[in-house]
Structure formats: structure tokens, C-alpha cells
Design an enzyme around this catalytic site. Structure first.
Site, mmCIF file in Angstrom:
data_model
loop_
_atom_site.group_PDB
_atom_site.id
_atom_site.type_symbol
_atom_site.label_atom_id
_atom_site.label_comp_id
_atom_site.label_asym_id
_atom_site.label_seq_id
_atom_site.Cartn_x
_atom_site.Cartn_y
_atom_site.Cartn_z
ATOM 1 N N SER A 90 33.250 68.975 9.842
ATOM 2 C CA SER A 90 31.831 69.318 9.825
ATOM 3 C C SER A 90 31.616 70.669 9.155
ATOM 4 O O SER A 90 32.473 71.549 9.247
ATOM 5 C CB SER A 90 31.284 69.368 11.250
ATOM 6 O OG SER A 90 30.005 69.974 11.272
ATOM 7 N N THR A 91 30.471 70.827 8.506
ATOM 8 C CA THR A 91 30.034 72.138 8.025
ATOM 9 C C THR A 91 28.915 72.655 8.916
ATOM 10 O O THR A 91 29.044 73.666 9.590
ATOM 11 C CB THR A 91 29.529 72.068 6.568
ATOM 12 O OG1 THR A 91 30.577 71.601 5.730
ATOM 13 C CG2 THR A 91 29.074 73.448 6.089
ATOM 14 N N ARG A 92 27.789 71.929 8.947
ATOM 15 C CA ARG A 92 26.607 72.389 9.647
ATOM 16 C C ARG A 92 26.792 72.425 11.167
ATOM 17 O O ARG A 92 26.377 73.380 11.815
ATOM 18 C CB ARG A 92 25.397 71.504 9.277
ATOM 19 C CG ARG A 92 24.800 71.842 7.915
ATOM 20 C CD ARG A 92 24.210 70.632 7.230
ATOM 21 N NE ARG A 92 25.249 69.681 6.873
ATOM 22 C CZ ARG A 92 25.999 69.779 5.776
ATOM 23 N NH1 ARG A 92 25.805 70.760 4.932
ATOM 24 N NH2 ARG A 92 26.950 68.900 5.520
ATOM 25 N N ARG A 94 29.570 72.687 12.972
ATOM 26 C CA ARG A 94 30.468 73.760 13.390
ATOM 27 C C ARG A 94 29.835 75.132 13.177
ATOM 28 O O ARG A 94 29.835 75.984 14.078
ATOM 29 C CB ARG A 94 31.800 73.693 12.641
ATOM 30 C CG ARG A 94 32.717 74.840 13.057
ATOM 31 C CD ARG A 94 34.066 74.816 12.396
ATOM 32 N NE ARG A 94 34.858 75.955 12.848
ATOM 33 C CZ ARG A 94 36.094 76.217 12.437
ATOM 34 N NH1 ARG A 94 36.693 75.412 11.568
ATOM 35 N NH2 ARG A 94 36.736 77.282 12.884
ATOM 36 N N ASN A 199 23.612 56.278 12.937
ATOM 37 C CA ASN A 199 23.407 57.101 14.131
ATOM 38 C C ASN A 199 22.221 58.060 14.016
ATOM 39 O O ASN A 199 21.541 58.325 15.018
ATOM 40 C CB ASN A 199 24.685 57.884 14.472
ATOM 41 C CG ASN A 199 25.261 58.646 13.290
ATOM 42 O OD1 ASN A 199 24.696 58.654 12.194
ATOM 43 N ND2 ASN A 199 26.406 59.283 13.498
ATOM 44 N N ASP A 263 20.179 59.202 4.244
ATOM 45 C CA ASP A 263 21.433 59.786 4.712
ATOM 46 C C ASP A 263 22.548 59.148 3.892
ATOM 47 O O ASP A 263 22.307 58.268 3.053
ATOM 48 C CB ASP A 263 21.597 59.503 6.212
ATOM 49 C CG ASP A 263 22.776 60.227 6.839
ATOM 50 O OD1 ASP A 263 23.331 61.147 6.187
ATOM 51 O OD2 ASP A 263 23.163 59.873 7.957
ATOM 52 N N THR A 264 23.761 59.545 4.148
ATOM 53 C CA THR A 264 24.886 58.983 3.420
ATOM 54 C C THR A 264 24.955 57.465 3.610
ATOM 55 O O THR A 264 24.645 56.948 4.678
ATOM 56 C CB THR A 264 26.209 59.623 3.871
ATOM 57 O OG1 THR A 264 27.284 59.055 3.110
ATOM 58 C CG2 THR A 264 26.470 59.384 5.353
ATOM 59 N N CYS A 303 20.144 64.960 5.999
ATOM 60 C CA CYS A 303 20.932 65.804 6.912
ATOM 61 C C CYS A 303 22.168 66.404 6.257
ATOM 62 O O CYS A 303 22.801 67.282 6.847
ATOM 63 C CB CYS A 303 21.295 65.030 8.172
ATOM 64 S SG CYS A 303 22.474 63.692 7.925
ATOM 65 N N PRO A 305 26.075 66.065 4.154
ATOM 66 C CA PRO A 305 26.150 66.259 2.704
ATOM 67 C C PRO A 305 25.526 65.094 1.951
ATOM 68 O O PRO A 305 25.545 63.967 2.422
ATOM 69 C CB PRO A 305 27.646 66.355 2.444
ATOM 70 C CG PRO A 305 28.270 65.569 3.548
ATOM 71 C CD PRO A 305 27.402 65.785 4.744
ATOM 72 N N ARG A 330 19.356 73.637 11.927
ATOM 73 C CA ARG A 330 20.431 73.165 12.792
ATOM 74 C C ARG A 330 20.913 74.293 13.713
ATOM 75 O O ARG A 330 21.276 74.072 14.868
ATOM 76 C CB ARG A 330 21.605 72.642 11.945
ATOM 77 C CG ARG A 330 21.374 71.296 11.278
ATOM 78 C CD ARG A 330 21.314 70.163 12.299
ATOM 79 N NE ARG A 330 22.487 70.164 13.163
ATOM 80 C CZ ARG A 330 23.649 69.583 12.854
ATOM 81 N NH1 ARG A 330 23.783 68.936 11.705
ATOM 82 N NH2 ARG A 330 24.656 69.610 13.695
#
Length: 354
Positions: A90-92, A94, A199, A263-264, A303, A305, A330
Site C-alpha cells: 500500500s501507499t496511501r 500505510r 470492494n 477503480d482498477t 482511489c 493507483p 485519506r
């Protein structure tokens, strides 16, 4: 005389100031009396009513105002610690949790699969009990939602869903705050989801109707949201008098919508399906043409990437795109959530308009 006028104006300013302080305190206390969040876990927005969601967003906006705009130090979580379990990278999630918890005076502990592998090196039950004695709260970003439910069952401290295969509720808090900031209120907006029934969509489906937001969902055949979540969302839509539509045509979903969201198309763990998924989602890319049938004030959320096949650069980097404000929020919303769960904090700013 000039002196009398000066005294009168000074008294008037003091009276207005005292009224505002008293009013905000009274409204804040009343809100706290009606909303009970301290000590609760946050696994899905299904478990939270409209006033509770609004309260979390109110606290989030308050912290953003005090810390970002007024440069205050607000050590509400001093002496507390959070265990952060990450089965997925995770980036955001974490960065927002780790920096946010530290900014509030607490101590974050980041745990990778090499540090803690749920149910492998140690049973999930034992992990939950151990962490309950070492930390004040747990945020877990996992593959299976059942892992969160297992943790929550055996832990004596609150558990936050940092993402699971079924829900991503902390992302939705950021999205809602971003839209509230941009539009000034949420009620009456129409959000169009164009993409996979995943999700993030599930969490929108468990929250939007409670806040008076309409939802249109466009997914390719075979990529519809979970049937149980859909059934619950239909009940919520009926209960709160909002519109909920399930479509396969992206343009029809976008028509007259205020917010376009995607989203992805290929989530973590679905890499082997990428070629087939890209073929199945052909025509679902959000472009200015998609926006041409939306409401005049339409905006775009993702959201992250982001991949270019999901939304083109013209939309993604346009003034209509709120993705970077959304990403920053976030941080403020996870901070607001943690403060609500761990303290009895009363916001200092007036209640937000929803």
C-alpha cells in the site's frame, strides 16, 4: 462619542464570539451524546448509521482545519499505539495511517507478512489476543474479509478494516469528505460507478443511501457486485428514498451524474486475469466524452493507483479531477476515525452540512 461607539463594538464582538464558542460546544456535546463510536471496530460501513458517518467526517474536517490550516499540535493519541498488519502492499493506506497516528502523538507499528502472517506462524486467535495486550487499536489490510472478522472476534481492542476482498470503508470516508468539501453538501448528488463490482463499490453501496446520495452502477456482465451486498443496498435505497440502478452501459450511468468514479480493473491477486479483464472492460474508460452526458458540475474520483485504460489523462489531470485531494483526505479521515474510536473528542468547528 467615539469612545462609546468603540465600547459598544467591542462588547458586540465579545458577545458574538462567546455565542459561537457556546453554540459549537453545545452542538458538539449533543452530537457526542447521540453518537457512540469509542471502542467500536470499523469493518464495514454497513454497521454505521448516517449520524455516525457524519460525525467521523466532522471530526476529520476539524482535525484538518486545526492541524493543516491553523498549524496546531493536537496530541489526542499521545501514549497510544497502533498495530498495522499489511498482507497487501500500500501507499496511501500505510502513509495516511502511519503519519496520521504519529501526528496525533501516537506510535504506529508497521507489520509486514514477514513480521506477522495471520493464521500461519501463529493462529489468528492468538495474534488477536497478543496484540490486544500490546496495542490500543489494530488496522489490518488483508486478502480475506473473514480474517478481519476473526481478529475482531478474539481481540479486546478495536479493529479497523484497511482493505479486504469485500470492503474498503476507509477509502469511502475520504471520498465523502472530498465531495462534501467540493459541493458543500452531499444530499441529492448522483454518483456513477463505472468499472468492476469490487470492494470499493461495495462500501459505496453500504453508505451512500444513508447520506441521501443516488448511485448508478455500470459493470460488464459477469463483473456485478456481490449479490448479498446488492440486496442490502437495495433495502437501504428503499429505506432512505434514493435511486439505485445497475446497468451495463457506461454512458447511461454517466448521464446526468455529478460524480464519475472508477477503480482498477485488475486488483492485486488478479494479475493472471489481466488480458481477459482488459478485453471485457473495453469501452469503460472514462473520457471527456463520458463526461459530456454528465451533469454540468461533474467531477471525477479514483482511489488510485490508476492505469491509463481506466481513465485518460485529459480527465485524470483536469480541473474536474479530485483524485489528489481525495488521496490527501485519506490521511485526515483515518485520523478522524481513529480519534473517534479511541477518544471522546468534541470538534471545534461547526457541524458540516450534508
Amino acid at each position: 462619542s467615539f469612545l462609546n461607539v468603540f465600547i459598544y463594538l467591542a462588547q458586540l464582538i465579545i458577545t458574538i464570539y462567546l455565542y459561537r464558542v457556546f453554540h459549537v460546544h453545545r452542538v458538539g456535546k449533543a452530537a457526542l451524546d447521540s453518537v457512540k463510536l469509542k471502542g467500536r471496530s470499523f469493518l464495514t460501513l454497513k454497521d454505521f448509521n448516517a449520524e455516525e458517518i457524519k460525525h467521523i467526517l466532522w471530526v476529520s474536517a476539524d482535525l484538518k482545519n486545526r492541524i493543516k490550516h491553523r498549524s496546531e499540535y493536537v496530541p489526542l493519541l499521545q501514549g497510544k499505539s497502533i498495530a498495522m498488519i499489511f498482507e497487501k502492499r500500500s501507499t496511501r493506506t500505510r502513509m495516511s495511517t502511519e503519519t496520521g497516528f504519529s501526528l496525533l502523538g501516537g506510535h504506529p507499528c508497521f507489520l509486514t507478512p514477514q513480521d506477522i502472517h495471520l493464521g500461519v506462524n501463529e493462529s489468528t486467535t492468538d495474534t488477536a489476543r497478543v496484540l490486544s495486550g500490546l496495542a490500543d487499536i489494530v488496522l489490518a489490510r488483508v486478502y480475506s474479509h473473514s480474517s478481519l472478522e476473526h481478529l475482531d472476534k478474539d481481540a479486546s481492542i478495536p479493529i479497523i478494516n484497511g482493505l479486504s476482498d469485500l470492503y474498503h470503508p476507509i477509502q469511502i470516508l475520504a471520498d465523502l469528505l472530498t465531495l462534501q468539501e467540493h459541493y458543500g453538501s452531499l444530499k441529492g448528488l448522483t454518483l456513477a460507478w463505472i468499472g468492476d463490482g469490487n470492494n470499493v463499490l461495495h462500501s459505496f453501496m453500504m453508505s451512500l443511501a444513508k447520506l441521501g446520495v443516488n448511485l448508478k452502477v455500470a459493470t460488464p456482465k459477469g463483473y456485478e457486485p456481490d449479490a448479498n451486498v446488492t440486496q442490502e443496498a437495495q433495502l437501504l435505497s428503499k429505506q432512505f428514498g434514493t435511486k439505485l440502478q445497475f446497468l451495463t452501459d457506461p454512458m447511461e450511468a454517466a448521464r446526468d451524474s455529478n460524480v464519475l468514479v472508477t477503480d482498477t480493473w485488475v486488483s492485486m491477486g488478479q494479475e493472471e486475469e489481466k488480458k481477459r479483464r482488459l478485453k471485457d472492460f473495453h469501452g469503460y474508460q472514462i473520457t471527456m466524452q463520458t463526461g459530456s452526458v454528465a451533469a454540468p458540475d461533474w467531477t471525477f474520483l479514483h482511489c488510485l493507483p490508476r492505469k491509463a485504460e481506466e481513465v485518460d489523462d485529459e480527465v485524470f489531470y483536469s480541473p474536474r479531477s479530485l483524485v489528489f485531494a481525495e488521496a490527501e483526505n485519506r490521511k485526515w479521515t483515518i485520523m478522524g476515525l481513529m480519534v473517534c474510536i479511541l477518544t471522546d473528542y468534541t470538534p471545534q468547528i461547526p457541524k458540516l452540512k450534508f
